[in-house]
Design a protein around this motif. Structure first.
Motif, PDB file in Angstrom:
ATOM      1  N   PRO A   1       0.815  -1.230   0.000  1.00 31.28           N
ATOM      2  CA  PRO A   1       0.000   0.000   0.000  1.00 31.28           C
ATOM      3  C   PRO A   1       0.846   1.276   0.000  1.00 31.28           C
ATOM      4  O   PRO A   1       0.434   2.297  -0.569  1.00 31.28           O
ATOM      5  CB  PRO A   1      -0.834  -0.126   1.279  1.00 31.28           C
ATOM      6  N   TRP A   2       2.013   1.218   0.617  1.00 36.61           N
ATOM      7  CA  TRP A   2       2.891   2.392   0.620  1.00 36.61           C
ATOM      8  C   TRP A   2       3.438   2.663  -0.776  1.00 36.61           C
ATOM      9  O   TRP A   2       3.570   3.822  -1.182  1.00 36.61           O
ATOM     10  CB  TRP A   2       4.040   2.202   1.608  1.00 36.61           C
TER      11      TRP A   2
ATOM     12  N   LEU B   1       0.570   4.192  -2.750  1.00 33.48           N
ATOM     13  CA  LEU B   1       0.410   5.599  -2.364  1.00 33.48           C
ATOM     14  C   LEU B   1       1.513   6.449  -2.991  1.00 33.48           C
ATOM     15  O   LEU B   1       1.250   7.550  -3.504  1.00 33.48           O
ATOM     16  CB  LEU B   1       0.447   5.726  -0.844  1.00 33.48           C
TER      17      LEU B   1
ATOM     18  N   LEU C   1       0.800   7.052  -6.666  1.00 32.86           N
ATOM     19  CA  LEU C   1      -0.264   8.035  -6.856  1.00 32.86           C
ATOM     20  C   LEU C   1       0.256   9.456  -6.630  1.00 32.86           C
ATOM     21  O   LEU C   1      -0.060  10.377  -7.400  1.00 32.86           O
ATOM     22  CB  LEU C   1      -1.435   7.735  -5.918  1.00 32.86           C
ATOM     23  N   VAL C   2       1.052   9.644  -5.579  1.00 34.12           N
ATOM     24  CA  VAL C   2       1.641  10.964  -5.302  1.00 34.12           C
ATOM     25  C   VAL C   2       2.577  11.367  -6.429  1.00 34.12           C
ATOM     26  O   VAL C   2       2.576  12.519  -6.893  1.00 34.12           O
ATOM     27  CB  VAL C   2       2.385  10.951  -3.949  1.00 34.12           C
TER      28      VAL C   2
END
Length: 200
Positions: free
Chosen positions: A3-4, A7, A10-11
């Protein structure tokens, strides 16, 4: 997927979209290349690392079969370099796979401006093949030197000569893809834009 990592992707994509909208191509290239490099490195384990490592191992196994200078244990990635009255063991692992250099090149070429999509794909494939063959050549040189000069030459062969040959050839690749080709294009563009009357 972690998940990191998701994320982070996406960033990263959001930052790229902002940089594209405000038209900052230099920062777009830097952020894009660095981000893609870390994404590819993270996703490369374990499958791509295994693929690159075993690609090198198979080539060295063929080199050993032809020359008789080494014996390879493909399952463990171990190369036994044969020399007079001695055997030197070389392990082909993550560092020897060339995955770091390959992903760095792909990340740079993916965001390098002034190339069409076909050129990006062409140079990415060219870089992968070039770095792979360069890595095979490096290890073959190490095996050859240690075979003829014994285990005491391993440090010189592996740490100095092998790496020197590897990075000189990588620099040649970078020069031809990122520097020389752009200089040639720039010279051609200036020549092409020059009024015909000035050439007489």
């Amino acid at each position: 997927m972690n998940p990191w990592l998701l994320l982070g992707i996406l960033v990263w994509l959001y930052i790229l979209s902002v940089l594209r909208r405000v038209q900052l191509p230099a920062y777009f290239f830097i952020v894009g290349s660095i981000g893609l490099f870390f994404i590819l490195i993270t996703l490369s384990s374990p499958y791509w690392v295994w693929f690159f490592t075993h690609g090198v191992i198979k080539a060295i196994q063929g080199f050993g079969a032809i020359t008789g200078m080494c014996q390879v244990m493909p399952k463990y990635g171990i190369v036994h370099i044969l020399s007079q009255n001695a055997t030197t063991m070389l392990t082909i692992d993550y560092e020897c796979s060339g995955i770091i250099e390959t992903t760095a090149f792909i990340a740079l070429i993916a965001f390098f401006p002034n190339y069409s999509r076909r050129e990006h794909v062409f140079y990415a494939l060219l870089g992968m093949i070039w770095i792979y063959l360069d890595n095979v050549l490096r290890i073959s040189i190490v095996v050859t030197i240690v075979h003829f000069f014994g285990p005491q030459s391993f440090f010189l062969a592996h740490t100095i000569i092998g790496r020197l040959v590897f990075y000189v050839l990588v620099i040649m690749l970078y020069y031809n893809v990122f520097t020389y080709s752009q200089l040639a294009r720039g010279i051609y563009a200036r020549f092409h834009r020059q009024p015909k009357g000035d050439l007489q």
